[in-house]
Enzyme design. Structure first.
Site, PDB file in Angstrom:
ATOM      1  N   ASN A  51     -13.585  -7.384 -19.108  1.00 27.49           N
ATOM      2  CA  ASN A  51     -12.287  -6.728 -18.973  1.00 27.49           C
ATOM      3  C   ASN A  51     -11.256  -7.702 -19.548  1.00 27.49           C
ATOM      4  O   ASN A  51     -10.874  -8.672 -18.899  1.00 27.49           O
ATOM      5  CB  ASN A  51     -12.023  -6.447 -17.491  1.00 27.49           C
ATOM      6  CG  ASN A  51     -10.718  -5.711 -17.265  1.00 27.49           C
ATOM      7  OD1 ASN A  51      -9.919  -5.542 -18.187  1.00 27.49           O
ATOM      8  ND2 ASN A  51     -10.506  -5.270 -16.039  1.00 27.49           N
ATOM      9  N   ARG A  91     -14.167  -2.726 -20.629  1.00 29.15           N
ATOM     10  CA  ARG A  91     -13.181  -1.798 -20.087  1.00 29.15           C
ATOM     11  C   ARG A  91     -12.060  -1.637 -21.120  1.00 29.15           C
ATOM     12  O   ARG A  91     -11.515  -2.618 -21.603  1.00 29.15           O
ATOM     13  CB  ARG A  91     -12.584  -2.360 -18.799  1.00 29.15           C
ATOM     14  CG  ARG A  91     -11.480  -1.489 -18.310  1.00 29.15           C
ATOM     15  CD  ARG A  91     -10.712  -2.130 -17.200  1.00 29.15           C
ATOM     16  NE  ARG A  91      -9.674  -1.211 -16.765  1.00 29.15           N
ATOM     17  CZ  ARG A  91      -8.485  -1.592 -16.355  1.00 29.15           C
ATOM     18  NH1 ARG A  91      -8.181  -2.874 -16.327  1.00 29.15           N
ATOM     19  NH2 ARG A  91      -7.606  -0.716 -15.969  1.00 29.15           N
ATOM     20  N   HIS A 132      -7.269   4.687 -14.193  1.00 30.13           N
ATOM     21  CA  HIS A 132      -8.210   4.411 -13.087  1.00 30.13           C
ATOM     22  C   HIS A 132      -9.346   5.436 -13.053  1.00 30.13           C
ATOM     23  O   HIS A 132      -9.936   5.678 -11.993  1.00 30.13           O
ATOM     24  CB  HIS A 132      -7.506   4.481 -11.710  1.00 30.13           C
ATOM     25  CG  HIS A 132      -6.441   3.461 -11.505  1.00 30.13           C
ATOM     26  ND1 HIS A 132      -5.261   3.759 -10.869  1.00 30.13           N
ATOM     27  CD2 HIS A 132      -6.385   2.153 -11.814  1.00 30.13           C
ATOM     28  CE1 HIS A 132      -4.494   2.672 -10.797  1.00 30.13           C
ATOM     29  NE2 HIS A 132      -5.162   1.690 -11.374  1.00 30.13           N
ATOM     30  N   ASN A 191      -2.733  -2.839  -6.802  1.00 34.75           N
ATOM     31  CA  ASN A 191      -1.446  -3.210  -7.409  1.00 34.75           C
ATOM     32  C   ASN A 191      -0.870  -2.035  -8.162  1.00 34.75           C
ATOM     33  O   ASN A 191       0.280  -1.677  -8.019  1.00 34.75           O
ATOM     34  CB  ASN A 191      -1.647  -4.380  -8.362  1.00 34.75           C
ATOM     35  CG  ASN A 191      -1.602  -5.681  -7.622  1.00 34.75           C
ATOM     36  OD1 ASN A 191      -0.832  -5.837  -6.688  1.00 34.75           O
ATOM     37  ND2 ASN A 191      -2.448  -6.607  -8.028  1.00 34.75           N
ATOM     38  N   ARG A 217       5.846  -1.353  -9.962  1.00 32.80           N
ATOM     39  CA  ARG A 217       6.250  -0.195 -10.783  1.00 32.80           C
ATOM     40  C   ARG A 217       6.965   0.844  -9.935  1.00 32.80           C
ATOM     41  O   ARG A 217       6.587   1.076  -8.785  1.00 32.80           O
ATOM     42  CB  ARG A 217       5.011   0.455 -11.430  1.00 32.80           C
ATOM     43  CG  ARG A 217       4.433  -0.381 -12.544  1.00 32.80           C
ATOM     44  CD  ARG A 217       3.194   0.259 -13.132  1.00 32.80           C
ATOM     45  NE  ARG A 217       2.180  -0.760 -13.290  1.00 32.80           N
ATOM     46  CZ  ARG A 217       0.882  -0.531 -13.295  1.00 32.80           C
ATOM     47  NH1 ARG A 217       0.408   0.696 -13.160  1.00 32.80           N
ATOM     48  NH2 ARG A 217       0.041  -1.526 -13.445  1.00 32.80           N
ATOM     49  N   ARG A 250       0.190  -6.962   1.749  1.00 32.92           N
ATOM     50  CA  ARG A 250      -0.038  -7.835   2.914  1.00 32.92           C
ATOM     51  C   ARG A 250       1.270  -8.470   3.370  1.00 32.92           C
ATOM     52  O   ARG A 250       1.583  -8.505   4.555  1.00 32.92           O
ATOM     53  CB  ARG A 250      -1.036  -8.949   2.563  1.00 32.92           C
ATOM     54  CG  ARG A 250      -2.459  -8.459   2.566  1.00 32.92           C
ATOM     55  CD  ARG A 250      -3.367  -9.451   1.920  1.00 32.92           C
ATOM     56  NE  ARG A 250      -3.078  -9.531   0.472  1.00 32.92           N
ATOM     57  CZ  ARG A 250      -3.948  -9.908  -0.438  1.00 32.92           C
ATOM     58  NH1 ARG A 250      -5.140 -10.278  -0.086  1.00 32.92           N
ATOM     59  NH2 ARG A 250      -3.627  -9.918  -1.719  1.00 32.92           N
ATOM     60  N   VAL A 286      -5.290  -1.925  -1.457  1.00 32.28           N
ATOM     61  CA  VAL A 286      -4.521  -1.426  -0.318  1.00 32.28           C
ATOM     62  C   VAL A 286      -5.319  -0.352   0.424  1.00 32.28           C
ATOM     63  O   VAL A 286      -5.431  -0.379   1.655  1.00 32.28           O
ATOM     64  CB  VAL A 286      -3.149  -0.865  -0.777  1.00 32.28           C
ATOM     65  CG1 VAL A 286      -2.355  -0.353   0.413  1.00 32.28           C
ATOM     66  CG2 VAL A 286      -2.358  -1.913  -1.539  1.00 32.28           C
ATOM     67  N   GLU A 295      -8.490   0.183   0.661  1.00 37.90           N
ATOM     68  CA  GLU A 295      -9.671  -0.289   1.390  1.00 37.90           C
ATOM     69  C   GLU A 295      -9.300  -1.166   2.582  1.00 37.90           C
ATOM     70  O   GLU A 295     -10.062  -1.273   3.535  1.00 37.90           O
ATOM     71  CB  GLU A 295     -10.587  -1.094   0.448  1.00 37.90           C
ATOM     72  CG  GLU A 295     -11.287  -0.217  -0.569  1.00 37.90           C
ATOM     73  CD  GLU A 295     -11.955  -1.019  -1.680  1.00 37.90           C
ATOM     74  OE1 GLU A 295     -12.450  -2.131  -1.411  1.00 37.90           O
ATOM     75  OE2 GLU A 295     -11.979  -0.527  -2.828  1.00 37.90           O
ATOM     76  N   ASN A 296      -8.124  -1.813   2.498  1.00 38.96           N
ATOM     77  CA  ASN A 296      -7.813  -2.843   3.498  1.00 38.96           C
ATOM     78  C   ASN A 296      -6.670  -2.553   4.455  1.00 38.96           C
ATOM     79  O   ASN A 296      -6.613  -3.162   5.527  1.00 38.96           O
ATOM     80  CB  ASN A 296      -7.492  -4.169   2.785  1.00 38.96           C
ATOM     81  CG  ASN A 296      -8.692  -4.698   2.051  1.00 38.96           C
ATOM     82  OD1 ASN A 296      -9.724  -4.962   2.657  1.00 38.96           O
ATOM     83  ND2 ASN A 296      -8.588  -4.807   0.736  1.00 38.96           N
ATOM     84  N   GLU A 298     -15.469  -0.584 -10.330  1.00 38.74           N
ATOM     85  CA  GLU A 298     -15.306  -0.161 -11.724  1.00 38.74           C
ATOM     86  C   GLU A 298     -16.274  -0.896 -12.651  1.00 38.74           C
ATOM     87  O   GLU A 298     -16.768  -0.323 -13.620  1.00 38.74           O
ATOM     88  CB  GLU A 298     -13.851  -0.388 -12.161  1.00 38.74           C
ATOM     89  CG  GLU A 298     -12.898   0.597 -11.483  1.00 38.74           C
ATOM     90  CD  GLU A 298     -11.452   0.132 -11.439  1.00 38.74           C
ATOM     91  OE1 GLU A 298     -11.146  -0.787 -10.655  1.00 38.74           O
ATOM     92  OE2 GLU A 298     -10.638   0.704 -12.174  1.00 38.74           O
TER      93      GLU A 298
HETATM   94  P1  ADP Z   1      -5.572  -4.301  -8.923  1.00 36.04           P
HETATM   95  O1  ADP Z   1      -4.799  -3.019  -9.039  1.00 36.04           O
HETATM   96  O2  ADP Z   1      -4.876  -5.485  -9.519  1.00 36.04           O
HETATM   97  O3  ADP Z   1      -7.043  -4.176  -9.275  1.00 36.04           O
HETATM   98  P2  ADP Z   1      -6.468  -4.447  -6.176  1.00 36.04           P
HETATM   99  O4  ADP Z   1      -7.112  -3.109  -6.127  1.00 36.04           O
HETATM  100  O5  ADP Z   1      -7.317  -5.644  -6.032  1.00 36.04           O
HETATM  101  O6  ADP Z   1      -5.504  -4.630  -7.395  1.00 36.04           O
HETATM  102  O7  ADP Z   1      -5.360  -4.467  -5.024  1.00 36.04           O
HETATM  103  C1  ADP Z   1      -4.569  -5.596  -4.839  1.00 36.04           C
HETATM  104  C2  ADP Z   1      -3.603  -5.322  -3.728  1.00 36.04           C
HETATM  105  O8  ADP Z   1      -4.325  -4.988  -2.524  1.00 36.04           O
HETATM  106  C3  ADP Z   1      -2.808  -6.555  -3.334  1.00 36.04           C
HETATM  107  O9  ADP Z   1      -1.626  -6.653  -4.071  1.00 36.04           O
HETATM  108  C4  ADP Z   1      -2.494  -6.291  -1.886  1.00 36.04           C
HETATM  109  O10 ADP Z   1      -1.221  -5.682  -1.820  1.00 36.04           O
HETATM  110  C5  ADP Z   1      -3.518  -5.288  -1.427  1.00 36.04           C
HETATM  111  N1  ADP Z   1      -4.302  -5.807  -0.302  1.00 36.04           N
HETATM  112  C6  ADP Z   1      -5.377  -6.602  -0.322  1.00 36.04           C
HETATM  113  N2  ADP Z   1      -5.797  -6.873   0.937  1.00 36.04           N
HETATM  114  C7  ADP Z   1      -4.964  -6.225   1.778  1.00 36.04           C
HETATM  115  C8  ADP Z   1      -4.850  -6.103   3.198  1.00 36.04           C
HETATM  116  N3  ADP Z   1      -5.680  -6.708   4.014  1.00 36.04           N
HETATM  117  N4  ADP Z   1      -3.835  -5.350   3.701  1.00 36.04           N
HETATM  118  C9  ADP Z   1      -2.967  -4.731   2.867  1.00 36.04           C
HETATM  119  N5  ADP Z   1      -3.027  -4.800   1.539  1.00 36.04           N
HETATM  120  C10 ADP Z   1      -3.996  -5.537   0.977  1.00 36.04           C
END
Ligand code: ADP
Length: 402
Positions: free
Chosen positions: A7, A91, A180, A211, A241, A285, A332, A334-335, A385
């Protein structure tokens, strides 16, 4: 078969080496600050300590040479020789209307990717650098390109056209493409697998929120609408954004603030979203932490983000005339237990009922977070991905050998 997934960004290069016999990751890593002083390479061989090196890497060809050296290194390597890598998958962000699926890299594919530089000026040139750098280091090794836009090529005209003069579509292909796609495709299939139900029978809304963030309405396995547009700026509020806004704001602000096209673009892409509203961070976070400490701007940023997400879910339930499954994925999705909770609390009119205990569980596996009584299944499905890219590359290269 061993497959290297790449990527490439303009100043970075992420990689993962897969052994496709069991789809295991042998190593992964990241080269950052390509073309700048002191590039950083982080190499992560599976099951062994990470290796970090700082060196001078001026362009992508050197970056790939470095990656191949690390993969074959006596101490930190995971293969004996570069010859073991039988194919490379890249990618690529924008496939325009040319690519409805992944494709083998040949002269025609490269010419089409080049023709799309205009539509994705930040991304496609970087992918081309990755392809060229691979050719230079691994001549004769088949390469495959996997596009973020391809999954969305099934959208109907009603969803992909903008209500602007048709000539702009005819001349410049101004339309919705969506991004995506590999993730929306992967998690919708994984959701059907998890539920043990045929994908063809399901109306799914997939929420890829990292992000960058986008939603897709998936009807019977096909993307019928998605929130990102011609570029990744449209749709949801994101880390930096803006997402949707009145387009008339752009000329208005340009006029008032005497901004150039580049400046306004940068404002909307890099200085908006969570970052602009919280004034603290683009990272969910830190926004959540700020909110918990009583910071009003962080709370507003969170509330706007959640509100816009829930409005999009509602509009896609309308687009699909109902919804069977809502999937949360990416950083976001997943977490963030709290974001999922707030969104689901506001979807009771659809028959969504969250199970708070299940929502609080952390695991890297697909899981249900809705209660048994919920009319809509709500799932968390970790996206992957890179695995989609490795699988597509494997399939296309195997078909060459057949
Ligand atoms: P990208 O779009 O760059 O691939 P990711 O899918 O890895 O990004 O998502 C990154 C974002 O996930 C981080 O900016 C953060 O805001 C969010 N994130 C990661 N862990 C957590 C968490 N435990 N709680 C809330 N948000 C989280």
């Amino acid at each position: 078969m061993k497959i290297l997934v790449i990527n490439a960004g303009s100043s970075s290069l992420k990689y993962q080496l897969y052994d496709m016999t069991d789809e295991s990751v042998l190593a992964k890593g990241l080269v950052e600050r390509i073309g700048m002083d002191s590039s950083i390479v982080t190499h992560k061989p599976t099951g062994r300590p990470d290796v970090t090196e700082v060196s001078e890497i001026l362009e992508h060809t050197t970056a790939i040479r470095k990656v191949l050296a690390l993969l074959t290194d006596k101490e930190n390597g995971v293969i004996e020789s570069v010859d073991e890598i039988q194919a490379v998958g890249h990618r690529v962000v924008h496939g325009g209307e040319f690519f409805k699926e992944s494709a083998l890299v040949d002269a025609e594919a490269k010419s089409k990717i080049r023709q799309l530089f205009d539509l994705a000026p930040l991304h496609n040139p970087a992918s081309m650098l990755g392809i060229k750098a691979t050719e230079a280091n691994m001549p004769g090794v088949p390469q495959v390109v996997v596009f973020d836009t391809a999954f969305h090529q099934t959208m109907p005209e009603t969803a992909y056209l903008y209500a602007i003069p048709r000539v702009l579509y005819n001349k410049y292909k101004v339309r919705r493409y969506g991004m995506h796609g590999t993730s929306h495709d992967f998690v919708s299939k994984a959701a059907a697998d998890f539920l043990g139900r045929p994908l063809e029978d399901l109306k799914i809304i997939t929420c890829h929120i990292g992000n960058g963030a986008s939603l897709t309405a998936v009807d019977g396995g096909k993307s019928v609408d998605t929130s990102m547009g011609m570029t990744p700026l449209e749709g949801l509020m994101m880390g930096t954004r803006s997402g949707d806004l009145d387009p008339a704001i752009v000329p208005y602000v340009m006029n008032k603030e005497e901004l150039t096209v580049n400046e306004v673009n940068s404002m909307l892409n890099k200085h908006s979203g969570l970052l602009a509203i919280s004034g603290i961070s683009s990272d969910m976070r830190e926004i959540t932490e700020g909110m918990e400490k009583g910071d009003a701007h962080s709370k507003l940023a969170f509330d706007m983000y959640e509100y816009r997400l829930r409005k999009y879910i509602g509009s896609y339930a309308a687009a699909l005339n109902g919804v069977d499954v809502i999937v949360f994925t990416a950083g976001v999705g997943e977490n963030s237990v709290v974001l999922r909770k707030k969104v689901c609390e506001n979807l009771t009119y659809l028959g969504v009922e969250l199970d708070e205990e299940l929502n609080a569980v952390r695991s890297g596996e697909p899981r249900r977070i809705s209660s048994r009584n919920s009319k809509v299944e709500v799932l968390v499905v970790p996206t992957n991905e890179e695995l989609v890219i490795a699988r597509d590359t494997n399939r296309i290269v195997q078909s060459l050998n057949a």
